[in-house]
Structure formats: C-alpha cells, structure tokens
Design a protein around this motif. Structure first.
Motif, PDB file in Angstrom:
ATOM      1  N   GLU A 220      31.378  54.074  33.558  1.00 17.43           N
ATOM      2  CA  GLU A 220      31.799  54.942  32.639  1.00 17.43           C
ATOM      3  C   GLU A 220      32.945  54.369  31.639  1.00 17.43           C
ATOM      4  O   GLU A 220      32.772  54.524  30.308  1.00 17.43           O
ATOM      5  CB  GLU A 220      32.095  56.543  32.844  1.00 17.43           C
ATOM      6  N   GLY A 221      33.945  53.911  32.219  1.00 18.32           N
ATOM      7  CA  GLY A 221      35.254  53.314  31.683  1.00 18.32           C
ATOM      8  C   GLY A 221      34.395  51.994  30.685  1.00 18.32           C
ATOM      9  O   GLY A 221      35.012  52.114  29.601  1.00 18.32           O
ATOM     10  N   LEU A 222      33.889  51.144  31.132  1.00 18.40           N
ATOM     11  CA  LEU A 222      33.616  49.850  30.671  1.00 18.40           C
ATOM     12  C   LEU A 222      32.445  50.163  29.506  1.00 18.40           C
ATOM     13  O   LEU A 222      32.416  49.780  28.236  1.00 18.40           O
ATOM     14  CB  LEU A 222      33.009  48.803  31.354  1.00 18.40           C
TER      15      LEU A 222
ATOM     16  N   VAL B 293      38.107  40.939  24.175  1.00 15.77           N
ATOM     17  CA  VAL B 293      37.121  40.004  24.850  1.00 15.77           C
ATOM     18  C   VAL B 293      35.770  40.426  24.388  1.00 15.77           C
ATOM     19  O   VAL B 293      34.678  39.660  24.273  1.00 15.77           O
ATOM     20  CB  VAL B 293      37.323  39.816  26.287  1.00 15.77           C
ATOM     21  N   LEU B 294      35.627  41.822  24.316  1.00 19.60           N
ATOM     22  CA  LEU B 294      34.145  42.147  24.105  1.00 19.60           C
ATOM     23  C   LEU B 294      33.785  42.269  22.584  1.00 19.60           C
ATOM     24  O   LEU B 294      32.724  42.794  21.982  1.00 19.60           O
ATOM     25  CB  LEU B 294      34.392  43.732  24.482  1.00 19.60           C
ATOM     26  N   CYS B 295      34.605  41.672  21.676  1.00 17.17           N
ATOM     27  CA  CYS B 295      34.617  41.807  20.245  1.00 17.17           C
ATOM     28  C   CYS B 295      33.664  40.742  19.785  1.00 17.17           C
ATOM     29  O   CYS B 295      33.643  40.845  18.454  1.00 17.17           O
ATOM     30  CB  CYS B 295      35.927  41.833  19.573  1.00 17.17           C
ATOM     31  N   ARG B 296      33.458  39.901  20.457  1.00 14.28           N
ATOM     32  CA  ARG B 296      32.784  38.545  19.732  1.00 14.28           C
ATOM     33  C   ARG B 296      31.569  39.067  19.106  1.00 14.28           C
ATOM     34  O   ARG B 296      30.868  38.475  18.385  1.00 14.28           O
ATOM     35  CB  ARG B 296      32.606  37.573  20.997  1.00 14.28           C
ATOM     36  N   GLY B 297      30.776  39.931  20.006  1.00 18.52           N
ATOM     37  CA  GLY B 297      29.509  40.242  19.638  1.00 18.52           C
ATOM     38  C   GLY B 297      29.680  41.245  18.105  1.00 18.52           C
ATOM     39  O   GLY B 297      28.364  41.235  17.618  1.00 18.52           O
TER      40      GLY B 297
ATOM     41  N   ALA C 223      42.298  48.484  34.686  1.00 21.43           N
ATOM     42  CA  ALA C 223      41.479  47.238  34.117  1.00 21.43           C
ATOM     43  C   ALA C 223      40.633  47.275  32.993  1.00 21.43           C
ATOM     44  O   ALA C 223      40.668  46.341  32.319  1.00 21.43           O
ATOM     45  CB  ALA C 223      40.625  46.979  35.372  1.00 21.43           C
ATOM     46  N   VAL C 224      39.930  48.581  32.751  1.00 27.09           N
ATOM     47  CA  VAL C 224      39.065  48.887  31.676  1.00 27.09           C
ATOM     48  C   VAL C 224      39.921  48.590  30.269  1.00 27.09           C
ATOM     49  O   VAL C 224      39.732  48.114  29.435  1.00 27.09           O
ATOM     50  CB  VAL C 224      38.511  50.091  31.786  1.00 27.09           C
ATOM     51  N   GLN C 225      41.404  49.401  30.652  1.00 26.86           N
ATOM     52  CA  GLN C 225      42.204  49.395  29.472  1.00 26.86           C
ATOM     53  C   GLN C 225      42.518  47.972  28.988  1.00 26.86           C
ATOM     54  O   GLN C 225      43.014  47.705  27.947  1.00 26.86           O
ATOM     55  CB  GLN C 225      43.458  50.201  29.625  1.00 26.86           C
ATOM     56  N   SER C 226      42.799  47.389  30.163  1.00 26.43           N
ATOM     57  CA  SER C 226      43.101  45.746  29.866  1.00 26.43           C
ATOM     58  C   SER C 226      42.154  45.004  29.081  1.00 26.43           C
ATOM     59  O   SER C 226      42.352  44.016  28.297  1.00 26.43           O
ATOM     60  CB  SER C 226      43.432  45.097  30.956  1.00 26.43           C
ATOM     61  N   VAL C 227      41.049  45.250  29.482  1.00 18.03           N
ATOM     62  CA  VAL C 227      39.827  44.476  28.930  1.00 18.03           C
ATOM     63  C   VAL C 227      39.618  45.193  27.240  1.00 18.03           C
ATOM     64  O   VAL C 227      39.339  44.085  26.567  1.00 18.03           O
ATOM     65  CB  VAL C 227      38.510  45.109  29.585  1.00 18.03           C
ATOM     66  N   LYS C 228      39.753  46.144  27.200  1.00 16.06           N
ATOM     67  CA  LYS C 228      39.750  46.919  25.890  1.00 16.06           C
ATOM     68  C   LYS C 228      40.947  46.045  24.796  1.00 16.06           C
ATOM     69  O   LYS C 228      40.599  45.649  23.978  1.00 16.06           O
ATOM     70  CB  LYS C 228      39.972  48.412  25.842  1.00 16.06           C
TER      71      LYS C 228
ATOM     72  N   GLU D 275      36.727  33.367  30.552  1.00 14.40           N
ATOM     73  CA  GLU D 275      37.541  33.904  29.383  1.00 14.40           C
ATOM     74  C   GLU D 275      37.810  35.605  29.794  1.00 14.40           C
ATOM     75  O   GLU D 275      38.801  35.692  29.181  1.00 14.40           O
ATOM     76  CB  GLU D 275      36.520  34.012  28.210  1.00 14.40           C
ATOM     77  N   LEU D 276      37.164  36.126  30.308  1.00 13.90           N
ATOM     78  CA  LEU D 276      37.462  37.666  30.660  1.00 13.90           C
ATOM     79  C   LEU D 276      38.593  37.543  31.468  1.00 13.90           C
ATOM     80  O   LEU D 276      39.591  38.468  31.370  1.00 13.90           O
ATOM     81  CB  LEU D 276      36.442  38.331  31.654  1.00 13.90           C
ATOM     82  N   MET D 277      38.763  36.614  32.470  1.00  8.52           N
ATOM     83  CA  MET D 277      39.984  36.463  33.567  1.00  8.52           C
ATOM     84  C   MET D 277      41.288  36.057  32.568  1.00  8.52           C
ATOM     85  O   MET D 277      42.274  36.727  32.738  1.00  8.52           O
ATOM     86  CB  MET D 277      39.650  35.630  34.387  1.00  8.52           C
ATOM     87  N   GLU D 278      41.086  35.021  31.807  1.00  2.67           N
ATOM     88  CA  GLU D 278      42.232  34.839  31.166  1.00  2.67           C
ATOM     89  C   GLU D 278      42.995  35.749  29.919  1.00  2.67           C
ATOM     90  O   GLU D 278      43.929  35.547  29.880  1.00  2.67           O
ATOM     91  CB  GLU D 278      41.939  33.460  30.324  1.00  2.67           C
ATOM     92  N   LYS D 279      41.744  36.482  29.636  1.00  4.59           N
ATOM     93  CA  LYS D 279      42.290  37.276  28.515  1.00  4.59           C
ATOM     94  C   LYS D 279      42.674  38.779  28.995  1.00  4.59           C
ATOM     95  O   LYS D 279      43.802  39.462  28.502  1.00  4.59           O
ATOM     96  CB  LYS D 279      41.322  37.511  27.469  1.00  4.59           C
ATOM     97  N   SER D 280      42.002  39.362  30.033  1.00 12.25           N
ATOM     98  CA  SER D 280      42.499  40.624  30.640  1.00 12.25           C
ATOM     99  C   SER D 280      42.968  40.617  31.941  1.00 12.25           C
ATOM    100  O   SER D 280      43.433  41.696  32.387  1.00 12.25           O
ATOM    101  CB  SER D 280      41.115  41.254  30.427  1.00 12.25           C
ATOM    102  N   GLY D 281      42.741  39.654  32.685  1.00 11.01           N
ATOM    103  CA  GLY D 281      43.140  39.559  34.136  1.00 11.01           C
ATOM    104  C   GLY D 281      41.965  40.316  35.092  1.00 11.01           C
ATOM    105  O   GLY D 281      42.118  40.171  36.363  1.00 11.01           O
TER     106      GLY D 281
END
Length: 392
Positions: free
Chosen positions: A307-309, A388-392, A379-384, A342-348
């Motif tokens: 639900e978070g992602l 990293v999800l903005c490429r699409g 972690a979800v907040q860090s991804v946001k 890329e996910l790891m480098e940008k969000s951990g």
C-alpha cells in the motif's frame, strides 16, 4: 603452481550481491540510511521454549557425540505435526529424514535420483538452488515457464509431451519464492496426475506454508491423495520457527526416495547435532501461538509495503504467501539490476533483482519482509523523496 578448477565454478559468481553489499557498506560509512530488504533472514527470535530446549541439551556432555541418526522422538514429532497441521496421517519413521536445512537438502536430493544427463524440470523464475543442486550431479536442467497471467502456476498442458515423458524429476514449490503465490487444491491434484502419467518424481519445497495471507491455511503437497506415490516434500523449521541458523529441515514422503536419500547422506554426514534435534522437538510439539503471531506480523508488513509503494506510484501487489513480495520494476526502467542499483544509491532501499531467479525474473524485483511496518513506511518515504520513480 597453476591451479585449474572445475568448469562448473564458472557458474558460481557473486555478481549483483557482492555489488549491492559493497554499495551498502559505502552508504553506511557515509552515515546514510540503509533499508535492507534483499536477504530473507527472519528478524524474529525463536520462541523461548525452543531456546531453552537447545540450552538444556547443550549442557549434557553426552549430546556432543555423533548423532548418527534422527532421534525417534524427533521423527514422532514430525509425524504428529503433519497430522495436526496438514491432516497427513500415519507417516512412518522410514518416510522421514532430517537434513541440514532445505538448501543443503535440495543440493543433494538429485544425487540418489539422477544419472548424468537425466532431465530435471525446474521453475523459471525459481529459487536458485532448485537448479544448482541437480546441475551439480550432472543432470540436464529444463526450465518450465511461470507467467503472471496464470498466477505463476505451472501450465501442465504447455509442457511438451516428449519432454514430459523424458523427464525424471520435477521440482515444485508453493508458496513459491520469489514470486510469492500460493496454489489452489486443484493444482496439487493436477500435479500428482501429471507425475503419475509420465512417471516423474516430484520434489516439493514447502518452506512457507505457515506464512500465507488470506483465509485459507497453507497446504502440504502430502495432504493430497497419491502424493506419497510420486514424491517427497521438504519441510523446514527456518521460517516457521526462526530456527534458521540451526539448519533443521526434513524430507518427508515416498519411502523409497527417503531411504535412498538417507543412504547417500550416510556417506557425507553423521547426523544433526543432538541439541539442535531437541530444539526441533520443542518447536514441533510445543505452543504454536508464535507461528500465527508471526504470520499476522508478516501480513502487516506485506500491506505496509504494497500500500505504501503503490500510493507513491509503484504498483506492488500484495504477496499471497512467503516472507517476500514480488513486483514489476517501475515504468521507465528496462533492466532489473540497473534499477536495483539506482534505487539503492538514491533511496537506500536494497532489494533483489528478479534476474537472479531466472530469465523470466527479469523486469521484477523481490523484497524480503524483514523490516517492521514503521521502518517500511520510512523506506517508502525515502523512495518517494529520492525521485527514482519519476523516470516514467
């Protein structure tokens, strides 16, 4: 001195895992946050009565000798667990043997079953040891394809008849790591009928039947009529009881397979350390409330991740079973390894690329549900925030 190693060693490369570990350590040295959801090691502790049983047994000097065999009480405990949990009645001691964890067991199970060149059907995507074990004994691996459109279930009618007739062994696992799906009852009946029709021995890995989500309890392959005629099942204490480091699993089912497997193992093993056996007896015969509590906790994590992602634009379906979650990589990415880095480098956030589980795993990633819901939310907040999800 020039050392020339076996050709098979070319198949065993650290690959992406060594890269991820190196980058993880770099982030930690810089004081950056890491959310490691890549490796499926439970973060729960064993129940206290299990620890106590191991400790008490370990105090006795006589328990440090070679075990040589499984304790009769242990075999009784497995048989009772299969009857009370799965409805499988009347298991004999000769239909049960211990192994040092399903990983070790799956590595060696093809040895008594296959000659070099014999065909073994393995899942794609699937857990790597399903392929590595048979390959080490010279078997010929033929993957069967699993697709999301069919809920990652085996499509028996799409396996060519000449291949089915030639196959000697088929490795199956539901709930299946990494794709996190369960199988309906009709599937197991079809599997048994398929095995009987083509004279194929079935090896079913049942590591996650205590970690399923929904109203129906996890099933055993052996619960279905005719299963013992065609195969065996691996039953592990690692995930259900957090007995991971103790390495305690069992092969249960067809007596001839079990006895031939024991013959092989008698040449390479002197039995499970006795304190570990006593801990396993305590796990199987003691209170089971923690098993259910853990299932509920994994369910909360499952929902927190999905639900978070999904709320921030990455569609992550709810897992049906296992302690993992499986999802397509987001739009804008074409390679799971590149995305994971890329996910790891940008969000951990560290996850496992689907390509590690076979060619049909490409385009997916696997998450291990080993963080509490509040940490998953971080972690979800860090991804946001990473973008990293903005490429699409």
């Amino acid at each position: 001195m020039e050392m020339k190693f076996a050709d098979r060693m070319g198949s065993f490369e650290e690959g992406i895992f060594s890269v991820l570990n190196e980058k993880k350590n770099e982030r930690i040295k810089k004081g950056l946050k890491v959310y490691n959801m890549s490796v499926g090691t439970p973060d729960f502790k064993p129940a206290q009565h299990i620890i106590d049983a191991v400790v008490e047994a370990a105090k006795k000097p006589e328990n440090y000798k070679y075990a040589l065999a499984d304790l009769p009480e242990l075999l009784d405990a497995v048989a009772r667990r299969y009857e009370t949990r799965y409805g499988v009645k009347g298991l004999k001691h000769s239909e049960i043997t211990s192994v040092y964890g399903s990983q070790e067991g799956m590595t060696h199970i093809a040895w008594p079953l296959c000659n070099p060149g014999d065909i073994v059907l393995v899942p794609n995507p699937g857990y790597p040891i399903f392929s590595i074990g048979p390959e080490l004994c010279g078997a010929k691996l033929v993957p069967y394809e699993l697709h999301a459109e069919n809920n990652f279930l085996i499509e028996f009618d799409k396996i060519p008849e000449d291949l089915a007739r030639a196959a000697k062994v088929m490795i199956v696992s539901y709930p299946l790591n990494p794709v996190c799906v369960t199988a309906p009852d009709d599937f197991y009946r079809d599997l048994i009928a398929f095995a009987k029709k083509y004279n194929i021995m079935i090896i079913h890995d049942n590591a996650y039947s205590d970690i399923v989500y929904g109203d129906q309890p996890g099933k055993s392959f052996l619960s279905f009529e005719g299963a013992k005629d065609v195969g065996v099942e691996f039953y592990s204490l690692s995930k259900s009881y957090n007995y991971t480091g103790a390495r305690m699993s069992f092969v249960v089912g067809n007596e001839k397979i079990v006895q031939n497997y024991k013959k092989i193992r008698s040449q390479i093993d002197y039995g499970i350390f006795l304190p570990v056996q006593y801990g396993a007896i305590a796990a199987l015969t003691g209170p089971q409330d923690q098993v259910e509590w853990q299932r509920q906790e994994y369910s909360r994590r499952n929902h927190a991740l999905s639900e978070g992602l999904t709320s921030i634009g990455w569609n992550v379906p709810l897992s049906q079973g296992t302690m993992f979650s499986w999802a397509h990589i987001p739009d804008g990415f074409s390679n799971s390894v590149d995305f994971v880095i890329e996910l790891m480098e940008k969000s951990g956030l560290i996850v496992t690329p689907g390509s590690s589980f076979g060619s049909l795993g490409e385009g997916y990633v696997r998450f291990a549900l080993i963080l509490p819901p509040e940490t998953i939310a971080q972690a979800v907040q860090s991804v946001k925030e990473s973008g990293v999800l903005c490429r699409g």
